[in-house]
Design a protein around this motif. Structure first.
Motif, PDB file in Angstrom:
ATOM      1  N   LYS A  34       0.819  -1.221   0.000  1.00  0.00           N
ATOM      2  CA  LYS A  34       0.000   0.000   0.000  1.00  0.00           C
ATOM      3  C   LYS A  34       0.847   1.262   0.000  1.00  0.00           C
ATOM      4  O   LYS A  34       0.454   2.279  -0.554  1.00  0.00           O
ATOM      5  N   ASP A  35       2.038   1.203   0.604  1.00  0.00           N
ATOM      6  CA  ASP A  35       2.880   2.389   0.651  1.00  0.00           C
ATOM      7  C   ASP A  35       3.722   2.576  -0.607  1.00  0.00           C
ATOM      8  O   ASP A  35       4.467   3.532  -0.714  1.00  0.00           O
ATOM      9  N   GLY A  36       3.612   1.651  -1.590  1.00  0.00           N
ATOM     10  CA  GLY A  36       4.293   1.802  -2.868  1.00  0.00           C
ATOM     11  C   GLY A  36       5.615   1.071  -2.982  1.00  0.00           C
ATOM     12  O   GLY A  36       6.212   1.039  -4.044  1.00  0.00           O
ATOM     13  N   THR A  37       6.087   0.468  -1.903  1.00  0.00           N
ATOM     14  CA  THR A  37       7.345  -0.271  -1.976  1.00  0.00           C
ATOM     15  C   THR A  37       7.092  -1.657  -2.546  1.00  0.00           C
ATOM     16  O   THR A  37       5.996  -2.198  -2.416  1.00  0.00           O
ATOM     17  N   PRO A  38       8.090  -2.276  -3.200  1.00  0.00           N
ATOM     18  CA  PRO A  38       7.879  -3.607  -3.786  1.00  0.00           C
ATOM     19  C   PRO A  38       7.630  -4.661  -2.708  1.00  0.00           C
ATOM     20  O   PRO A  38       8.243  -4.637  -1.647  1.00  0.00           O
ATOM     21  N   ASP A  39       6.717  -5.573  -3.005  1.00  0.00           N
ATOM     22  CA  ASP A  39       6.371  -6.641  -2.079  1.00  0.00           C
ATOM     23  C   ASP A  39       7.354  -7.786  -2.272  1.00  0.00           C
ATOM     24  O   ASP A  39       7.392  -8.415  -3.322  1.00  0.00           O
ATOM     25  N   LYS A  40       8.169  -8.071  -1.288  1.00  0.00           N
ATOM     26  CA  LYS A  40       9.243  -9.054  -1.401  1.00  0.00           C
ATOM     27  C   LYS A  40       8.751 -10.495  -1.357  1.00  0.00           C
ATOM     28  O   LYS A  40       9.542 -11.417  -1.480  1.00  0.00           O
ATOM     29  N   ARG A  41       7.455 -10.718  -1.201  1.00  0.00           N
ATOM     30  CA  ARG A  41       6.931 -12.085  -1.212  1.00  0.00           C
ATOM     31  C   ARG A  41       6.915 -12.667  -2.612  1.00  0.00           C
ATOM     32  O   ARG A  41       6.857 -13.878  -2.779  1.00  0.00           O
ATOM     33  N   TYR A  42       7.001 -11.824  -3.629  1.00  0.00           N
ATOM     34  CA  TYR A  42       6.917 -12.279  -5.006  1.00  0.00           C
ATOM     35  C   TYR A  42       8.309 -12.356  -5.629  1.00  0.00           C
ATOM     36  O   TYR A  42       9.185 -11.547  -5.346  1.00  0.00           O
ATOM     37  N   LYS A  43       8.491 -13.354  -6.517  1.00  0.00           N
ATOM     38  CA  LYS A  43       9.804 -13.653  -7.081  1.00  0.00           C
ATOM     39  C   LYS A  43      10.392 -12.483  -7.866  1.00  0.00           C
ATOM     40  O   LYS A  43      11.585 -12.201  -7.768  1.00  0.00           O
ATOM     41  N   GLU A  44       9.576 -11.782  -8.647  1.00  0.00           N
ATOM     42  CA  GLU A  44      10.118 -10.703  -9.478  1.00  0.00           C
ATOM     43  C   GLU A  44      10.606  -9.519  -8.653  1.00  0.00           C
ATOM     44  O   GLU A  44      11.355  -8.684  -9.142  1.00  0.00           O
ATOM     45  N   ASN A  45      10.214  -9.422  -7.388  1.00  0.00           N
ATOM     46  CA  ASN A  45      10.637  -8.309  -6.542  1.00  0.00           C
ATOM     47  C   ASN A  45      11.807  -8.661  -5.635  1.00  0.00           C
ATOM     48  O   ASN A  45      12.354  -7.784  -4.981  1.00  0.00           O
ATOM     49  N   LYS A  46      12.178  -9.929  -5.576  1.00  0.00           N
ATOM     50  CA  LYS A  46      13.257 -10.316  -4.673  1.00  0.00           C
ATOM     51  C   LYS A  46      14.616  -9.883  -5.186  1.00  0.00           C
ATOM     52  O   LYS A  46      15.478  -9.509  -4.423  1.00  0.00           O
ATOM     53  N   GLY A  47      14.816  -9.927  -6.485  1.00  0.00           N
ATOM     54  CA  GLY A  47      16.089  -9.494  -7.041  1.00  0.00           C
ATOM     55  C   GLY A  47      17.197 -10.468  -6.710  1.00  0.00           C
ATOM     56  O   GLY A  47      16.974 -11.580  -6.243  1.00  0.00           O
ATOM     57  N   THR A  48      18.399 -10.050  -6.956  1.00  0.00           N
ATOM     58  CA  THR A  48      19.551 -10.893  -6.651  1.00  0.00           C
ATOM     59  C   THR A  48      20.149 -10.418  -5.349  1.00  0.00           C
ATOM     60  O   THR A  48      20.687  -9.318  -5.245  1.00  0.00           O
ATOM     61  N   THR A  49      20.048 -11.255  -4.340  1.00  0.00           N
ATOM     62  CA  THR A  49      20.612 -10.907  -3.047  1.00  0.00           C
ATOM     63  C   THR A  49      21.762 -11.851  -2.765  1.00  0.00           C
ATOM     64  O   THR A  49      21.677 -13.055  -2.982  1.00  0.00           O
ATOM     65  N   THR A  50      22.861 -11.318  -2.321  1.00  0.00           N
ATOM     66  CA  THR A  50      23.980 -12.125  -1.890  1.00  0.00           C
ATOM     67  C   THR A  50      24.086 -11.976  -0.393  1.00  0.00           C
ATOM     68  O   THR A  50      23.988 -10.874   0.142  1.00  0.00           O
ATOM     69  N   HIS A  51      24.263 -13.087   0.252  1.00  0.00           N
ATOM     70  CA  HIS A  51      24.370 -13.071   1.700  1.00  0.00           C
ATOM     71  C   HIS A  51      25.791 -12.688   2.087  1.00  0.00           C
ATOM     72  O   HIS A  51      26.750 -13.308   1.649  1.00  0.00           O
ATOM     73  N   THR A  52      25.907 -11.646   2.889  1.00  0.00           N
ATOM     74  CA  THR A  52      27.221 -11.179   3.323  1.00  0.00           C
ATOM     75  C   THR A  52      27.254 -11.083   4.838  1.00  0.00           C
ATOM     76  O   THR A  52      26.220 -10.944   5.504  1.00  0.00           O
ATOM     77  N   LYS A  53      28.462 -11.144   5.364  1.00  0.00           N
ATOM     78  CA  LYS A  53      28.666 -10.957   6.791  1.00  0.00           C
ATOM     79  C   LYS A  53      28.744  -9.461   7.093  1.00  0.00           C
ATOM     80  O   LYS A  53      28.717  -8.634   6.186  1.00  0.00           O
ATOM     81  N   LYS A  54      28.855  -9.122   8.358  1.00  0.00           N
ATOM     82  CA  LYS A  54      28.892  -7.711   8.746  1.00  0.00           C
ATOM     83  C   LYS A  54      30.090  -6.972   8.165  1.00  0.00           C
ATOM     84  O   LYS A  54      30.018  -5.789   7.889  1.00  0.00           O
ATOM     85  N   ASP A  55      31.190  -7.699   7.944  1.00  0.00           N
ATOM     86  CA  ASP A  55      32.376  -7.042   7.402  1.00  0.00           C
ATOM     87  C   ASP A  55      32.353  -6.932   5.877  1.00  0.00           C
ATOM     88  O   ASP A  55      33.261  -6.384   5.275  1.00  0.00           O
ATOM     89  N   GLY A  56      31.298  -7.465   5.207  1.00  0.00           N
ATOM     90  CA  GLY A  56      31.146  -7.332   3.773  1.00  0.00           C
ATOM     91  C   GLY A  56      31.633  -8.515   2.961  1.00  0.00           C
ATOM     92  O   GLY A  56      31.462  -8.547   1.747  1.00  0.00           O
ATOM     93  N   THR A  57      32.243  -9.496   3.599  1.00  0.00           N
ATOM     94  CA  THR A  57      32.718 -10.673   2.870  1.00  0.00           C
ATOM     95  C   THR A  57      31.562 -11.638   2.657  1.00  0.00           C
ATOM     96  O   THR A  57      30.610 -11.670   3.440  1.00  0.00           O
ATOM     97  N   PRO A  58      31.603 -12.463   1.593  1.00  0.00           N
ATOM     98  CA  PRO A  58      30.511 -13.404   1.326  1.00  0.00           C
ATOM     99  C   PRO A  58      30.394 -14.449   2.428  1.00  0.00           C
ATOM    100  O   PRO A  58      31.388 -14.953   2.946  1.00  0.00           O
ATOM    101  N   ASP A  59      29.174 -14.776   2.803  1.00  0.00           N
ATOM    102  CA  ASP A  59      28.911 -15.774   3.831  1.00  0.00           C
ATOM    103  C   ASP A  59      28.918 -17.153   3.181  1.00  0.00           C
ATOM    104  O   ASP A  59      28.094 -17.460   2.331  1.00  0.00           O
ATOM    105  N   LYS A  60      29.854 -18.010   3.562  1.00  0.00           N
ATOM    106  CA  LYS A  60      30.054 -19.314   2.927  1.00  0.00           C
ATOM    107  C   LYS A  60      29.001 -20.347   3.334  1.00  0.00           C
ATOM    108  O   LYS A  60      29.013 -21.459   2.834  1.00  0.00           O
ATOM    109  N   ARG A  61      28.076 -19.987   4.207  1.00  0.00           N
ATOM    110  CA  ARG A  61      27.021 -20.935   4.584  1.00  0.00           C
ATOM    111  C   ARG A  61      25.977 -21.091   3.492  1.00  0.00           C
ATOM    112  O   ARG A  61      25.227 -22.055   3.496  1.00  0.00           O
TER     113      ARG A  61
END
Length: 71
Positions: A34-61
């Protein structure tokens, strides 16, 4: 002079009303909340997310951050 200012005021208000209501609204293909932001429940709005740790390095899990094993 008062008539000229009054005509300018009326012309400006009518132009603002025409541009506000006469233009068609563009349809969006993404699901939004309702506020105009994309709804992250849908696949087309999720985008490409990479999981990173707090220091910015990729999370190997996570699978996308693991290095391929050599056979």
């Amino acid at each position: 002079m008062k008539k000229f200012i009054a005509m300018l005021l009326v012309a400006g208000m009518s132009f603002a009303a025409v541009t506000t209501y006469a233009l068609p609204q563009a349809k969006t293909t993404t699901h939004t909340k309702k506020d105009g932001t994309p709804d992250k429940r849908y696949k087309e709005n999720k985008g490409t997310t990479t999981h990173t740790k707090k220091d910015g390095t990729p999370d190997k899990r996570y699978k996308e951050n693991k290095t391929p094993k050599k056979s």
